[in-house]
Design an enzyme around this catalytic site. Structure first.
Site, PDB file in Angstrom:
ATOM      1  N   GLU A 116      -5.712  -6.145  -6.471  1.00 12.58           N
ATOM      2  CA  GLU A 116      -4.762  -6.209  -5.365  1.00 12.58           C
ATOM      3  C   GLU A 116      -5.291  -7.145  -4.290  1.00 12.58           C
ATOM      4  OE1 GLU A 116      -3.990  -2.188  -4.121  1.00 12.58           O
ATOM      5  OE2 GLU A 116      -2.978  -1.688  -5.977  1.00 12.58           O
ATOM      6  N   HIS A 244       2.878  -2.964   5.225  1.00 12.68           N
ATOM      7  CA  HIS A 244       2.804  -3.440   3.842  1.00 12.68           C
ATOM      8  C   HIS A 244       3.758  -4.623   3.721  1.00 12.68           C
ATOM      9  CE1 HIS A 244       2.694  -3.657  -0.480  1.00 12.68           C
ATOM     10  NE2 HIS A 244       1.796  -2.679  -0.517  1.00 12.68           N
ATOM     11  N   ARG A 291      -3.496  -7.903   3.424  1.00 17.72           N
ATOM     12  CA  ARG A 291      -2.148  -7.540   3.882  1.00 17.72           C
ATOM     13  C   ARG A 291      -1.767  -8.052   5.249  1.00 17.72           C
ATOM     14  NH1 ARG A 291      -1.893  -1.472   1.654  1.00 17.72           N
ATOM     15  NH2 ARG A 291      -1.988  -2.205  -0.478  1.00 17.72           N
ATOM     16  N   HIS A 352       3.087   1.062   7.067  1.00 17.12           N
ATOM     17  CA  HIS A 352       2.591   1.641   5.821  1.00 17.12           C
ATOM     18  C   HIS A 352       1.398   2.567   6.017  1.00 17.12           C
ATOM     19  CE1 HIS A 352       1.808   1.759   1.534  1.00 17.12           C
ATOM     20  NE2 HIS A 352       0.592   1.279   1.689  1.00 17.12           N
ATOM     21  N   ARG A 387      -7.138  -2.232   6.566  1.00 16.99           N
ATOM     22  CA  ARG A 387      -7.588  -1.537   5.350  1.00 16.99           C
ATOM     23  C   ARG A 387      -7.429  -2.417   4.117  1.00 16.99           C
ATOM     24  NH1 ARG A 387      -4.879   1.735   1.332  1.00 16.99           N
ATOM     25  NH2 ARG A 387      -2.943   1.325   2.432  1.00 16.99           N
TER      26      ARG A 387
END
Ligand code: FAD
Ligand code: SIN
Length: 524
Positions: A116, A244, A291, A352, A387
């Site tokens: 990811e 997100h 992100r 998110h 994060r």
């Protein structure tokens, strides 16, 4: 009504249950949840859980995971916390597997590791595209069959109990604030109950509903953070709200459905409505940048082009493999008329994940005695300013374990507090106040979305702060004269969390990670 338990746990997601399974060896556990037992952010996790599993032939190591986590967090993470989480991942994930969680394997029987955004290696264990559902299922099954664990559903924690409730003066400078348990609203009977506990764990999850559009289920209203703040516990890092990049653009649907980052890890590419790639303009990792970068890039493209969404293009991907990895995402898109093999998926960023929360130490102890906090409501220092994908399920597991080890050493020393007053329920209700509640909640969400979102400025933050103050005061007034209800308390908590995010953002005079303000140039 009063009752006593050794361990009180507020929340039945990965944090609450994995802790329950461990402390149950040391005493009676009561785990409360304001909805059904499985209605948690955990259940909706898609991509998976990050961890270096030391499988033969894997080109990965702890140091790489540590560096990726620090890089995503813009290097303001607490490095000790990062090292703890990353190096303890292997044991904790093996434990999850031992508890019955099934992760996907390839044809050779090896774990199928996904990638990811921000990860330099394939290291995400997953169960198709509904990893959280599988984890929640396995953990709940264990907890439900444990003789020392009682799960009380539709129990809403109103406030933690401290010496404040005994009439003592407590403020943010009071050194020895102690937690004696919590007041609960039994949603079946509408009665308030006093739960005395030697040790309390806050595992109440996130606060996505502070914003208009979120991937979080409706339980995510920041209750734990607001409760601990009211009790004068320390809160940290609230300015770092993760959006997100890719929730499905389907304005009628709330909460927003997530299109997992793992889809981009699988090769899907972000494009404008005109079908042009754009991520190369923002970061060399393109669609797989961390992100904060991807969400800001999408936000910028949408605003400069005056368009409501961008596209995620999966048309070039092997459709048989896509179906194997992402059956739920494919089916969801099909349900609104999008065939991912031939059509692009419209996506937008949505709130998110809350990176900040209740400040805890390496044992997950909060600044309030006998109160631990784990999972999304906590702030361990792992995430820093942003994060890294799939690090939150892992963080919850690691810190639940640590909290349980520590709580086990003190549970026999701590004594129950006696003579606590019951909840003061002498209030009145009036029906028109329900309208006030729904409208105030909407106002909070609109303010936060417009002024405290992906891109911020001093002017926007000040405007948000002033407006939130009015709503805050109105909510407090309402609270003083209205019979307590979940809706009222959630409004009060959301308003408090919105205030904490805005205040923290106003105090940070720089752009870092998820906190991006046009008034301060990004540090290099
Ligand atoms: P939760 O799982 O949210 O549980 C919170 C619990 O607290 C619930 O039981 C709730 O009812 C209870 N509660 C809250 N307030 C009260 C109250 N006042 N009284 C009583 N009970 C209360 N992370 C990853 O690492 N990998 C992923 O792939 C991933 N995908 C995600 C996808 C989606 C759509 C979402 C929303 C999140 C995702 N995340 C992912 C983030 C991750 O799922 C969460 O951070 C994590 O599950 C939080 O776990 P938790 O136990 O702290 O809280
Ligand atoms: C996702 O599947 O994209 C969510 C992963 C996460 O939030 O960590």
């Amino acid at each position: 009504m009063q009752r006593k338990v050794d361990f009180l746990i507020i929340g039945s997601g990965i944090a609450g249950i994995s802790y329950a399974l461990k402390v149950a060896a040391y005493g009676k556990v009561l785990m409360v949840t304001k909805s059904n037992a499985d209605e948690t952010n955990t259940k909706y996790a898609q991509g998976g859980i990050a961890g270096v599993m030391k499988f033969a032939g894997i080109d990965d190591n702890y140091e790489k995971h540590i560096q990726d986590t620090l890089n995503a967090g813009d290097y303001i993470n607490d490095e000790a916390a990062v090292r703890i989480v990353v190096t303890e991942a292997t044991d904790r994930i093996n434990e999850l597997i031992k508890w019955g969680t099934s992760f996907d394997k390839d044809d050779q029987g090896k774990y199928d590791l996904a990638k990811e955004g921000g990860h330099s290696a394939h290291r995400i264990l997953h169960h198709k595209d509904n990893t959280g559902w599988e984890i929640e299922r396995a953990l709940l099954q264990q907890a439900q069959s444990h003789p020392n664990i009682e799960i009380a559903t539709h129990y809403y924690a109103l406030d933690i109990i401290t010496q404040h409730h005994l009439g003592e003066f407590v403020n943010s400078k009071t050194k020895n604030v102690q937690c004696y348990g919590a007041y609960m609203l039994n949603m079946h009977t509408q009665q308030t109950e006093t739960i005395l506990a030697k040790i309390t764990l806050m595992a109440s999850g996130g606060a996505g509903h502070v914003y208009e559009s979120t991937t979080n289920p409706t339980i995510a209203t920041g209750d734990g953070v607001a409760m601990v703040y009211r009790a004068k516990g320390k809160i940290n890092g609230m300015e770092f709200v993760q959006f997100h990049p890719t929730s499905l653009y389907n304005p009628a649907e709330k909460p927003a459905y997530l299109i997992s980052e793992a889809v981009r890890g699988f090769g899907a590419v972000l494009k404008t409505i005109d079908g042009e790639k754009f991520m190369h303009k923002y970061d060399e990792r393109e669609s797989l940048a961390p992100r904060d970068i991807v969400a800001r890039a999408i936000d910028n493209e949408m605003k400069t082009r005056g368009q409501d969404y961008v596209y995620l293009d999966c048309r070039h991907l092997d459709s048989v493999e896509f179906e194997k990895h992402f059956p739920n995402i494919r089916a969801k898109c099909a349900s609104i008329g999008i065939d991912v093999a031939t059509q692009m998926i419209p996506v937008v960023p949505s709130a998110h994940y809350m990176c900040g929360g209740i400040k805890v130490n390496e044992h997950a102890q909060s600044s309030i005695q006998n109160l631990y906090a784990v999972g999304e409501c906590s702030s361990t220092g792992l995430h820093g300013a942003n994060r890294l994908a799939s690090n939150s399920l892992l963080e919850a597991l690691v810190y639940s374990h640590r909290a349980a080890l520590h709580a086990a050493t003190i549970v026999n020393i701590v004594e129950y507090k006696t003579q606590l007053p019951d909840w003061n329920a002498s209030r009145t209700a009036s029906p028109e106040e329900l309208v006030l509640l729904t409208q105030s909640k909407r106002e909070v969400q609109t303010i936060m979305t417009n002024y405290v979102g992906i891109v911020r400025s001093n002017l926007r933050l000040k405007r948000a702060f002033d407006r939130l103050l009015i709503i805050h005061n109105e909510a407090e007034l309402l609270y003083q004269k209205t019979t307590v209800s979940v809706q009222l308390c959630e409004l009060r908590n959301l308003t408090k969390v919105a205030y904490l995010i805005t205040k923290a953002a106003m105090q940070r005079h720089e752009s870092v990670g998820l906190h991006y303000t046009i008034d301060y140039p990004k540090k290099q």
